[in-house]
Each structure stands twice: as structure tokens, then as C-alpha cells.
Design a protein around this motif. Structure first.
Motif, PDB file in Angstrom:
ATOM      1  N   ALA A  23      48.070  44.756  36.157  1.00  0.00           N
ATOM      2  CA  ALA A  23      47.862  45.638  37.305  1.00  0.00           C
ATOM      3  C   ALA A  23      46.864  46.703  36.879  1.00  0.00           C
ATOM      4  CB  ALA A  23      49.184  46.275  37.706  1.00  0.00           C
ATOM      5  N   ASP A  24      46.183  47.299  37.858  1.00  0.00           N
ATOM      6  CA  ASP A  24      45.145  48.283  37.528  1.00  0.00           C
ATOM      7  C   ASP A  24      45.793  49.612  37.162  1.00  0.00           C
ATOM      8  OD1 ASP A  24      43.110  50.229  37.547  1.00  0.00           O
ATOM      9  OD2 ASP A  24      41.859  48.900  38.762  1.00  0.00           O
TER      10      ASP A  24
ATOM     11  N   LYS B  53      34.377  43.971  34.939  1.00  0.00           N
ATOM     12  CA  LYS B  53      34.273  45.206  34.142  1.00  0.00           C
ATOM     13  C   LYS B  53      35.638  45.818  33.867  1.00  0.00           C
ATOM     14  CE  LYS B  53      29.593  46.663  35.032  1.00  0.00           C
ATOM     15  NZ  LYS B  53      28.782  47.096  36.152  1.00  0.00           N
TER      16      LYS B  53
ATOM     17  N   PHE C 236      42.540  37.004  28.479  1.00  0.00           N
ATOM     18  CA  PHE C 236      43.767  37.800  28.536  1.00  0.00           C
ATOM     19  C   PHE C 236      44.528  37.581  29.848  1.00  0.00           C
ATOM     20  CE2 PHE C 236      41.335  40.573  25.546  1.00  0.00           C
ATOM     21  CZ  PHE C 236      42.271  40.619  24.520  1.00  0.00           C
TER      22      PHE C 236
ATOM     23  N   ILE D  59      58.130  48.545  32.997  1.00  0.00           N
ATOM     24  CA  ILE D  59      58.504  47.148  32.818  1.00  0.00           C
ATOM     25  C   ILE D  59      57.617  46.335  33.763  1.00  0.00           C
ATOM     26  CG2 ILE D  59      60.885  47.781  32.243  1.00  0.00           C
ATOM     27  CD1 ILE D  59      61.671  46.502  35.018  1.00  0.00           C
ATOM     28  N   PRO D  60      57.589  45.014  33.624  1.00  0.00           N
ATOM     29  CA  PRO D  60      56.838  44.222  34.602  1.00  0.00           C
ATOM     30  C   PRO D  60      57.399  44.466  36.000  1.00  0.00           C
ATOM     31  CG  PRO D  60      57.465  42.874  32.719  1.00  0.00           C
ATOM     32  CD  PRO D  60      58.201  44.170  32.576  1.00  0.00           C
ATOM     33  N   GLY D  61      56.521  44.461  36.994  1.00  0.00           N
ATOM     34  CA  GLY D  61      56.988  44.700  38.363  1.00  0.00           C
ATOM     35  C   GLY D  61      56.693  43.548  39.316  1.00  0.00           C
TER      36      GLY D  61
ATOM     37  N   GLU E  13      51.975  37.565  34.963  1.00  0.00           N
ATOM     38  CA  GLU E  13      52.850  37.347  36.129  1.00  0.00           C
ATOM     39  C   GLU E  13      52.149  36.507  37.202  1.00  0.00           C
ATOM     40  OE1 GLU E  13      53.496  41.663  36.195  1.00  0.00           O
ATOM     41  OE2 GLU E  13      55.620  41.226  36.452  1.00  0.00           O
TER      42      GLU E  13
ATOM     43  N   LEU F  52      53.424  51.214  28.207  1.00  0.00           N
ATOM     44  CA  LEU F  52      53.034  52.215  29.220  1.00  0.00           C
ATOM     45  C   LEU F  52      54.253  52.966  29.756  1.00  0.00           C
ATOM     46  CD1 LEU F  52      50.708  49.853  31.327  1.00  0.00           C
ATOM     47  CD2 LEU F  52      49.928  51.573  29.699  1.00  0.00           C
TER      48      LEU F  52
ATOM     49  N   PHE G 148      47.842  53.992  38.524  1.00  0.00           N
ATOM     50  CA  PHE G 148      49.235  54.294  38.175  1.00  0.00           C
ATOM     51  C   PHE G 148      49.516  55.783  38.010  1.00  0.00           C
ATOM     52  CE2 PHE G 148      50.860  50.111  36.092  1.00  0.00           C
ATOM     53  CZ  PHE G 148      50.613  49.456  37.275  1.00  0.00           C
TER      54      PHE G 148
ATOM     55  N   GLY H  33      50.574  42.085  34.821  1.00  0.00           N
ATOM     56  CA  GLY H  33      50.451  41.427  36.125  1.00  0.00           C
ATOM     57  C   GLY H  33      49.616  40.148  36.059  1.00  0.00           C
TER      58      GLY H  33
ATOM     59  N   THR I 267      44.519  52.351  36.375  1.00  0.00           N
ATOM     60  CA  THR I 267      43.909  53.570  36.943  1.00  0.00           C
ATOM     61  C   THR I 267      44.613  53.993  38.240  1.00  0.00           C
ATOM     62  OG1 THR I 267      42.242  52.373  38.227  1.00  0.00           O
ATOM     63  CG2 THR I 267      41.622  53.021  35.986  1.00  0.00           C
TER      64      THR I 267
ATOM     65  N   PRO J 135      52.906  43.611  28.192  1.00  0.00           N
ATOM     66  CA  PRO J 135      52.899  44.827  27.369  1.00  0.00           C
ATOM     67  C   PRO J 135      53.314  46.100  28.107  1.00  0.00           C
ATOM     68  CG  PRO J 135      50.673  44.308  28.073  1.00  0.00           C
ATOM     69  CD  PRO J 135      51.567  43.290  28.718  1.00  0.00           C
TER      70      PRO J 135
HETATM   71  N1  CAA Z   1      43.823  48.283  34.364  1.00  0.00           N
HETATM   72  C1  CAA Z   1      42.665  48.952  34.519  1.00  0.00           C
HETATM   73  N2  CAA Z   1      41.623  48.815  33.689  1.00  0.00           N
HETATM   74  C2  CAA Z   1      41.749  47.958  32.655  1.00  0.00           C
HETATM   75  C3  CAA Z   1      42.923  47.225  32.427  1.00  0.00           C
HETATM   76  C4  CAA Z   1      43.985  47.410  33.348  1.00  0.00           C
HETATM   77  N3  CAA Z   1      45.145  46.711  33.252  1.00  0.00           N
HETATM   78  N4  CAA Z   1      42.767  46.478  31.315  1.00  0.00           N
HETATM   79  C5  CAA Z   1      41.527  46.728  30.871  1.00  0.00           C
HETATM   80  N5  CAA Z   1      40.914  47.619  31.666  1.00  0.00           N
HETATM   81  C6  CAA Z   1      39.561  48.166  31.531  1.00  0.00           C
HETATM   82  C7  CAA Z   1      39.483  49.161  30.372  1.00  0.00           C
HETATM   83  O1  CAA Z   1      39.950  50.433  30.775  1.00  0.00           O
HETATM   84  C8  CAA Z   1      38.010  49.124  30.075  1.00  0.00           C
HETATM   85  O2  CAA Z   1      37.354  49.903  31.045  1.00  0.00           O
HETATM   86  P1  CAA Z   1      36.113  50.871  30.613  1.00  0.00           P
HETATM   87  O3  CAA Z   1      35.061  49.933  30.087  1.00  0.00           O
HETATM   88  O4  CAA Z   1      35.724  51.545  31.889  1.00  0.00           O
HETATM   89  O5  CAA Z   1      36.642  51.768  29.550  1.00  0.00           O
HETATM   90  C9  CAA Z   1      37.629  47.675  30.324  1.00  0.00           C
HETATM   91  O6  CAA Z   1      38.669  47.142  31.160  1.00  0.00           O
HETATM   92  C10 CAA Z   1      37.589  46.844  29.057  1.00  0.00           C
HETATM   93  O7  CAA Z   1      38.821  47.000  28.389  1.00  0.00           O
HETATM   94  P2  CAA Z   1      38.943  47.469  26.849  1.00  0.00           P
HETATM   95  O8  CAA Z   1      37.785  48.319  26.475  1.00  0.00           O
HETATM   96  O9  CAA Z   1      40.298  48.041  26.670  1.00  0.00           O
HETATM   97  O10 CAA Z   1      38.802  46.067  26.118  1.00  0.00           O
HETATM   98  P3  CAA Z   1      39.425  45.650  24.712  1.00  0.00           P
HETATM   99  O11 CAA Z   1      38.777  44.360  24.340  1.00  0.00           O
HETATM  100  O12 CAA Z   1      39.342  46.774  23.723  1.00  0.00           O
HETATM  101  O13 CAA Z   1      40.979  45.395  25.010  1.00  0.00           O
HETATM  102  C11 CAA Z   1      42.857  44.577  26.273  1.00  0.00           C
HETATM  103  C12 CAA Z   1      41.374  44.367  25.879  1.00  0.00           C
HETATM  104  C13 CAA Z   1      43.735  44.329  25.034  1.00  0.00           C
HETATM  105  C14 CAA Z   1      43.166  43.557  27.356  1.00  0.00           C
HETATM  106  C15 CAA Z   1      43.046  46.025  26.754  1.00  0.00           C
HETATM  107  O14 CAA Z   1      42.086  46.293  27.774  1.00  0.00           O
HETATM  108  C16 CAA Z   1      44.402  46.302  27.344  1.00  0.00           C
HETATM  109  O15 CAA Z   1      45.345  46.473  26.593  1.00  0.00           O
HETATM  110  N6  CAA Z   1      44.497  46.378  28.679  1.00  0.00           N
HETATM  111  C17 CAA Z   1      45.729  46.760  29.361  1.00  0.00           C
HETATM  112  C18 CAA Z   1      46.734  45.628  29.322  1.00  0.00           C
HETATM  113  C19 CAA Z   1      48.023  46.074  29.977  1.00  0.00           C
HETATM  114  O16 CAA Z   1      48.676  47.000  29.541  1.00  0.00           O
HETATM  115  N7  CAA Z   1      48.393  45.378  31.042  1.00  0.00           N
HETATM  116  C20 CAA Z   1      49.595  45.684  31.800  1.00  0.00           C
HETATM  117  C21 CAA Z   1      49.260  46.595  32.959  1.00  0.00           C
HETATM  118  S1  CAA Z   1      50.722  47.193  33.757  1.00  0.00           S
HETATM  119  C22 CAA Z   1      51.225  45.932  34.747  1.00  0.00           C
HETATM  120  O17 CAA Z   1      50.610  44.883  34.847  1.00  0.00           O
HETATM  121  C23 CAA Z   1      52.498  46.199  35.500  1.00  0.00           C
HETATM  122  C24 CAA Z   1      52.980  45.139  36.361  1.00  0.00           C
HETATM  123  O18 CAA Z   1      53.632  44.208  35.930  1.00  0.00           O
HETATM  124  C25 CAA Z   1      52.782  45.210  37.797  1.00  0.00           C
END
Ligand code: CAA
Length: 260
Positions: A67-68, A23, A108, A141-143, A115, A138, A72, A112, A70, A134
Motif C-alpha cells: 500500500a502507498d 517510481k 518485490f 499489520i496487513p490490511g 496480498e 511500520l 498513511f 499489499g 505516503t 513487512p
Molecule cells: N509506498 C510508497 N512509496 C514506496 C513504497 C510504498 N509501499 N515502497 C517504495 N516506495 C517508494 C520509495 O519511497 C522510493 O521513493 P523515492 O524515490 O521518491 O524516495 C521509491 O519507491 C523506491 O524505493 P526505495 O528507494 O526504497 O527502493 P529500495 O530498492 O531501496 O527498496 C523496498 C525497495 C525494499 C521495496 C523498499 O522500497 C520498501 O521497503 N518499501 C516498503 C515496503 C513495505 O513496507 N510495504 C508494506 C506497505 S504497508 C501495506 O501494504 C499495508 C497493507 O497491507 C494494506
């Protein structure tokens, strides 16, 4: 092995580890990172007869969407550093795991998730897989090693572009850039990952361990990879498997390796 967010099955020597938060597109929250730590620091070592690990994501949409986010909100500089360090430590455990770890990327692989795939030794992508870092969207940068491993895999030119534009690329582009080993029809990722692990398992296990460590040595700080390779070569020479491999070649028969 008792996990909330990982599913682990073990069949014919291969552990299939599924990140199971469909989910949330299998986003890596702290609990999941802890469970990956538990698996790659302890539980995997207790699986008797293990020949390799496949890492994948639950469902058809995502491998891991990052990474999650929520977790952050309101993250301080020092808590952010701790979060990144913890993730990096766990991903190093994967990269240094002595048996092949293959990412079966079924959707997708962002932030993270990309990574995590890069910390694995090999990557098989389904044709619908998407890759990207991406984090700048936010304000981050990637961590979890993304700025380093992406450069290692695809070179500075394209890594700099992907990291700064946050562009998401498809499986074929990832293949052309050298980020993934194979692109297969969607749904066939695990089968291909399994075939790769089985092929590797037919080789001498200690030699495979030394390949992993020696390739990693190329990227390690203050380590001369050539010196490391010489030592590893010497260590292989002291194994029964080396005697068996060389003898089998000369006797024109298939080697029977015992991992000793
Ligand atoms: N963290 C927490 N929840 C996430 C998530 C994430 N990285 N990616 C998706 N979700 C959740 C959404 O919030 C959504 O939850 P709800 O149904 O409760 O609203 C559910 O997953 C489905 O996602 P979408 O409705 O957004 O689905 P979509 O098909 O419209 O888009 C997506 C798909 C393009 C992957 C989009 O979800 C997205 O852009 N996600 C975030 C990607 C991102 O920015 N990742 C980097 C995170 S930061 C990181 O990783 C730092 C590091 O290096 C340590």
C-alpha cells in the motif's frame, strides 16, 4: 477504460493489467485501488471474449511494494479501518472473478503487493521476485487480507513467522512454501501466465467458474463447502458443455465447449 495508474491491454482474449507507478514501486494508492475496483467490478466484464486476466507491475524491480505509505501519515483508527475494508472488498472481487486471474510477479511483492498476488487465483514468480508482509516494521499489520490468505496458502507455522518477523523471502522459498505455482526466469512471467490461462481456456468455462467458487467456499464463513460443491456439481450437469464433454469422451474426440 480510462485509468491513471493501470495499463490495460487486451490480446487474444487475455487482459494484461499492469500497475503503472514504477517510481513508487507500483505502490497501491487510493486511486489505484479505485481503478482495480473499476476493472474487476465492471470493465473486465465488458471485454468480449475474455478468457483470463494477468496482473503484473511496471518495470523490473517491483510487482507492487505495498500500500502507498505516503497516504498513511496521520491515519485515524476509523480511516484506517475504511482503507483496509476498501482494499479487502476490491481483493475479494479479484478472488471471486469468474475467469482465471494470474499474478505475474516480476519483483518485490510486499505488504499489499503480496496480498494482491494472493488474491489472484494463481501466481507465477520470476526468479528475482521477493515476497513478504513487512507491515510490523511500520507498526501495522496487513490490511488487505494478508493475515488470512497467507495462512491459507502456507499454513499457520510459517505464516506466523513471516508476519511477525517481516522477513522477505525469495521466489524459490515462496515456491517451496506453496505460495507460488511456478518460478520462471525473470522476464518469462507473463508468457507462463498466458500459457496457464490458455490451458484453462481449453476446459469448460462454466466448470471453471464453479471450481473458483467452490474452492473459495472452503474459506467462506458460514458456508459448508461440501454442500456448495454438491450444488455446483448439479449446476454443471445442467450445462450443454457437460453433455458435450461426456459425449466427446465416449466418442473418443476432443470436446468443443461453448460456455453454455
Ligand atoms: N509506498 C510508497 N512509496 C514506496 C513504497 C510504498 N509501499 N515502497 C517504495 N516506495 C517508494 C520509495 O519511497 C522510493 O521513493 P523515492 O524515490 O521518491 O524516495 C521509491 O519507491 C523506491 O524505493 P526505495 O528507494 O526504497 O527502493 P529500495 O530498492 O531501496 O527498496 C523496498 C525497495 C525494499 C521495496 C523498499 O522500497 C520498501 O521497503 N518499501 C516498503 C515496503 C513495505 O513496507 N510495504 C508494506 C506497505 S504497508 C501495506 O501494504 C499495508 C497493507 O497491507 C494494506
Amino acid at each position: 477504460m480510462n485509468y491513471q495508474n493501470l495499463l490495460v491491454s487486451f490480446e487474444q482474449g487475455i487482459a494484461l493489467l499492469t500497475i503503472n507507478r514504477e517510481k513508487a514501486l507500483n505502490a497501491l494508492n487510493a486511486q489505484t485501488i479505485n481503478e482495480l475496483h473499476q476493472f474487476f467490478s465492471q470493465d473486465a466484464y465488458n471485454l468480449e471474449g475474455l478468457i483470463g486476466v494477468i496482473v503484473t507491475g511496471a518495470g523490473e524491480k517491483a510487482f507492487v511494494a505495498g500500500a502507498d505509505i505516503t497516504e498513511f501519515r496521520g491515519l485515524s483508527a476509523s480511516a484506517g479501518k475504511d482503507l483496509a475494508q476498501r482494499g479487502q472488498d476490491v481483493f475479494f472481487l479479484i478472488e471471486r472473478f469468474p475467469k482465471p486471474v494470474v499474478a505475474a510477479v516480476n519483483g518485490f511483492a510486499l505488504g499489499g503487493g503480496c496480498e494482491l498476488a494472493m488474491a489472484c487465483h494463481l501466481r507465477v514468480a520470476g526468479e528475482k521476485a521477493k515476497f513478504g508482509q513487512p507491515e510490523v516494521n511500520l507498526g501495522l499489520i496487513p490490511g488487505y487480507g494478508g493475515t488470512q490468505r497467507l495462512v491459507q496458502y502456507i499454513g499457520k507455522t510459517k505464516a506466523m513467522e513471516l508476519l511477525m518477523t517481516a522477513d522477505i523471502i525469495d521466489a524459490n522459498d515462496a515456491h517451496h512454501l506453496g505460495l507460488v505455482n511456478y518460478v520462471v526466469p525473470s522476464g518469462a512471467e507473463i508468457e507462463k501466465a498466458r500459457a496457464l490461462i490458455e490451458k484453462i481456456a481449453s476446459k469448460a468455462p462454466i466448470a471453471i467458474q464453479h471450481v473458483i467458487a467452490s474452492v473459495n467456499a472452503y474459506f467462506a464463513e458460514n458456508v459448508d463447502g461440501f454442500v456448495f460443491e454438491v450444488d455446483s456439481f448439479g449446476a454443471c450437469c445442467s450445462t450443454d458443455d457437460f453433455q458435450e464433454g461426456a459425449t466427446a469422451f465416449l466418442e473418443k474426440r476432443k470436446a468443443e465447449f461453448k460456455g453454455k
